[in-house]
Design an enzyme around this catalytic site. Structure first.
Site, PDB file in Angstrom:
ATOM      1  N   SER A  90       0.880  -1.230  -0.056  1.00  0.00           N
ATOM      2  CA  SER A  90       0.144  -0.073   0.003  1.00  0.00           C
ATOM      3  C   SER A  90       0.870   1.215   0.019  1.00  0.00           C
ATOM      4  CB  SER A  90      -0.942  -0.043   1.118  1.00  0.00           C
ATOM      5  OG  SER A  90      -1.656   1.134   1.274  1.00  0.00           O
ATOM      6  N   HIS A  95      -1.121  -1.188  -4.365  1.00  0.00           N
ATOM      7  CA  HIS A  95      -2.427  -0.699  -3.570  1.00  0.00           C
ATOM      8  C   HIS A  95      -2.439   0.904  -3.265  1.00  0.00           C
ATOM      9  CE1 HIS A  95      -6.170  -1.784  -1.524  1.00  0.00           C
ATOM     10  NE2 HIS A  95      -5.502  -0.655  -0.609  1.00  0.00           N
ATOM     11  N   ASP A 140      -4.432   4.188  -2.000  1.00  0.00           N
ATOM     12  CA  ASP A 140      -5.802   4.379  -1.328  1.00  0.00           C
ATOM     13  C   ASP A 140      -6.262   5.809  -1.562  1.00  0.00           C
ATOM     14  OD1 ASP A 140      -6.246   2.110   0.490  1.00  0.00           O
ATOM     15  OD2 ASP A 140      -4.078   2.420   1.350  1.00  0.00           O
ATOM     16  N   MET A 181      -8.694   8.627  -0.364  1.00  0.00           N
ATOM     17  CA  MET A 181      -9.788   9.114   0.845  1.00  0.00           C
ATOM     18  C   MET A 181     -10.011  10.292   0.578  1.00  0.00           C
ATOM     19  SD  MET A 181      -7.256   7.638   3.753  1.00  0.00           S
ATOM     20  CE  MET A 181      -6.506   5.921   3.780  1.00  0.00           C
ATOM     21  N   HIS A 192      -8.228   1.794  -4.523  1.00  0.00           N
ATOM     22  CA  HIS A 192      -9.067   1.432  -3.395  1.00  0.00           C
ATOM     23  C   HIS A 192      -9.986   2.926  -2.912  1.00  0.00           C
ATOM     24  CE1 HIS A 192      -9.629   0.326   1.426  1.00  0.00           C
ATOM     25  NE2 HIS A 192     -10.952   0.393   0.848  1.00  0.00           N
ATOM     26  N   MET A 215     -11.944   4.969  -0.865  1.00  0.00           N
ATOM     27  CA  MET A 215     -12.867   5.135   0.267  1.00  0.00           C
ATOM     28  C   MET A 215     -13.380   6.676   0.194  1.00  0.00           C
ATOM     29  SD  MET A 215      -9.879   3.657   2.715  1.00  0.00           S
ATOM     30  CE  MET A 215      -8.641   3.679   1.438  1.00  0.00           C
ATOM     31  N   MET A 220     -11.812  -5.319   4.551  1.00  0.00           N
ATOM     32  CA  MET A 220     -11.127  -4.260   5.673  1.00  0.00           C
ATOM     33  C   MET A 220     -10.766  -5.107   7.134  1.00  0.00           C
ATOM     34  SD  MET A 220     -10.567  -1.984   3.737  1.00  0.00           S
ATOM     35  CE  MET A 220      -9.513  -1.142   4.932  1.00  0.00           C
ATOM     36  N   PHE A 268      -6.837   5.083   7.680  1.00  0.00           N
ATOM     37  CA  PHE A 268      -5.270   5.272   8.181  1.00  0.00           C
ATOM     38  C   PHE A 268      -4.583   4.029   7.961  1.00  0.00           C
ATOM     39  CE2 PHE A 268      -8.166   8.075  10.505  1.00  0.00           C
ATOM     40  CZ  PHE A 268      -7.442   9.306  10.530  1.00  0.00           C
ATOM     41  N   ASP A 304      -7.249  -5.993   3.702  1.00  0.00           N
ATOM     42  CA  ASP A 304      -6.530  -4.901   3.775  1.00  0.00           C
ATOM     43  C   ASP A 304      -6.473  -4.372   5.187  1.00  0.00           C
ATOM     44  OD1 ASP A 304      -5.411  -2.268   3.433  1.00  0.00           O
ATOM     45  OD2 ASP A 304      -7.081  -1.677   2.134  1.00  0.00           O
ATOM     46  N   GLY A 305      -5.259  -3.826   5.765  1.00  0.00           N
ATOM     47  CA  GLY A 305      -5.274  -3.436   7.133  1.00  0.00           C
ATOM     48  C   GLY A 305      -4.458  -4.179   8.095  1.00  0.00           C
ATOM     49  N   GLY A 317       0.750  -2.180   4.023  1.00  0.00           N
ATOM     50  CA  GLY A 317       1.414  -0.827   3.968  1.00  0.00           C
ATOM     51  C   GLY A 317       2.724  -0.706   4.901  1.00  0.00           C
ATOM     52  N   SER A 318       2.316  -0.434   6.184  1.00  0.00           N
ATOM     53  CA  SER A 318       3.592   0.027   7.306  1.00  0.00           C
ATOM     54  C   SER A 318       4.386  -1.353   7.237  1.00  0.00           C
ATOM     55  CB  SER A 318       3.125   0.096   8.518  1.00  0.00           C
ATOM     56  OG  SER A 318       1.827   0.780   8.330  1.00  0.00           O
TER      57      SER A 318
HETATM   58  C1  DX5 Z   1      -6.729   1.684   5.295  1.00  0.00           C
HETATM   59  C2  DX5 Z   1      -6.226   1.588   4.078  1.00  0.00           C
HETATM   60  C3  DX5 Z   1      -5.066   0.452   3.726  1.00  0.00           C
HETATM   61  C4  DX5 Z   1      -3.631   0.961   4.492  1.00  0.00           C
HETATM   62  C5  DX5 Z   1      -3.019  -0.226   5.017  1.00  0.00           C
HETATM   63  O1  DX5 Z   1      -7.499   2.715   5.371  1.00  0.00           O
HETATM   64  O2  DX5 Z   1      -7.082   1.102   2.888  1.00  0.00           O
HETATM   65  O3  DX5 Z   1      -4.745   0.412   2.471  1.00  0.00           O
HETATM   66  O4  DX5 Z   1      -2.984   1.708   3.849  1.00  0.00           O
HETATM   67  O5  DX5 Z   1      -2.074   0.090   5.772  1.00  0.00           O
HETATM   68  P1  DX5 Z   1      -1.434  -0.806   6.747  1.00  0.00           P
HETATM   69  O6  DX5 Z   1      -0.818  -2.212   6.059  1.00  0.00           O
HETATM   70  O7  DX5 Z   1      -0.313  -0.126   7.244  1.00  0.00           O
HETATM   71  O8  DX5 Z   1      -2.311  -1.422   7.759  1.00  0.00           O
HETATM   72 ZN    ZN Z   2      -6.841   0.110   0.975  1.00  0.00          ZN
END
Ligand code: DX5
Ligand code: ZN
Length: 220
Positions: free
Chosen positions: A5, A30, A32, A34, A63, A65, A134, A140, A172-173, A194-195
């Site tokens: 991500s 991926h 995101d 928002m 994605h 949101m 999710m 976040f 995801d998440g 992501g992280s």
């Molecule tokens: C959250 C996003 C995720 C996010 C995942 O709202 O949809 O895609 O970037 O990040 P991590 O892997 O750090 O939870």
């Molecule tokens: Zn996402």
């Protein structure tokens, strides 16, 4: 499949982070989006995605949101989205929105918030290319994995098997090496990370480790 991500990437070195993912064993990027309305955070829009597309040598998994995603599907496709995922909770006419996504040539995904029951997708599963489960409340990066996602993945897998569709399950998440195996065993096909990728000491090696879990799971 692994989809890093890019929300967790370093935006002052976007090209370098994209190069790392291009050279890694990852499958997708991926991305995101928002809007500050569907979720309490704002990320980026089409112009940044166009830049990402120019840097990416792998598909963009976008994605959304956002509220009223149907207003922007064609523009996200033009910006370079290969997969477009909308939220179940943001689409009163989900069937129509999925057809709209497919008409652009993109793959159509539906994301479910943690409180949304997987069974709600059963009547429409044949129209869905990807379900994004999710495992955090969207908005976040860097949040903790919500374990109720695991039975939800299993239930979705059942629905997909009964209806004999090719729908992929994405999670995801809060996904990382500590829980990836459990998630894959429950039936996931795509891991968003992501992280756990970008904040690790060696992101390319982390991707590679996630990928090898994938392989081992399919071997047993
Ligand atoms: C959250 C996003 C995720 C996010 C995942 O709202 O949809 O895609 O970037 O990040 P991590 O892997 O750090 O939870
Ligand atoms: Zn996402």
């Amino acid at each position: 499949m692994i989809a890093p991500s890019v929300l967790a990437a370093n935006f002052s070195h976007l090209a370098a982070d994209f190069k790392m993912v291009n050279e890694s064993e990852a499958d997708w990027f991926h991305v995101d989006v928002m809007d500050g309305s569907f979720v309490p955070n704002i990320s980026f829009g089409m112009d940044i995605i166009k830049v990402m597309k120019s840097l990416a040598e792998k598909p963009l998994d976008v994605h959304l949101m956002i509220v009223q995603p149907e207003k922007y599907i064609e523009r996200f496709r033009d910006a370079g989205a290969d997969v477009i995922t909308v939220h179940y909770e943001a689409c009163p006419h989900l069937h129509r929105t999925l057809q709209q996504i497919k008409a652009t040539g993109a793959k159509a995904g539906v994301a479910l918030n943690p409180h949304t029951d997987a069974s709600l997708l059963e009547p429409i599963i044949e129209d869905i290319d990807l379900v994004c489960v999710m495992s955090v409340n969207p908005g976040f990066g860097g949040q903790k994995f919500i374990y109720s996602a695991i039975p939800k993945i299993r239930r979705l897998k059942e629905i997909i098997t009964i209806h004999n569709t090719k729908t992929l399950i994405e999670v995801d998440g809060g996904v990382g090496l500590q829980n990836a195996e459990k998630i894959l065993q429950a039936g996931a096909d795509v891991l968003v990370a992501g992280s756990s990728v970008f904040k690790s000491e060696n992101p390319k090696a982390t991707i590679s480790k996630l990928k090898s879990l994938d392989f081992n799971t399919f071997r047993v």
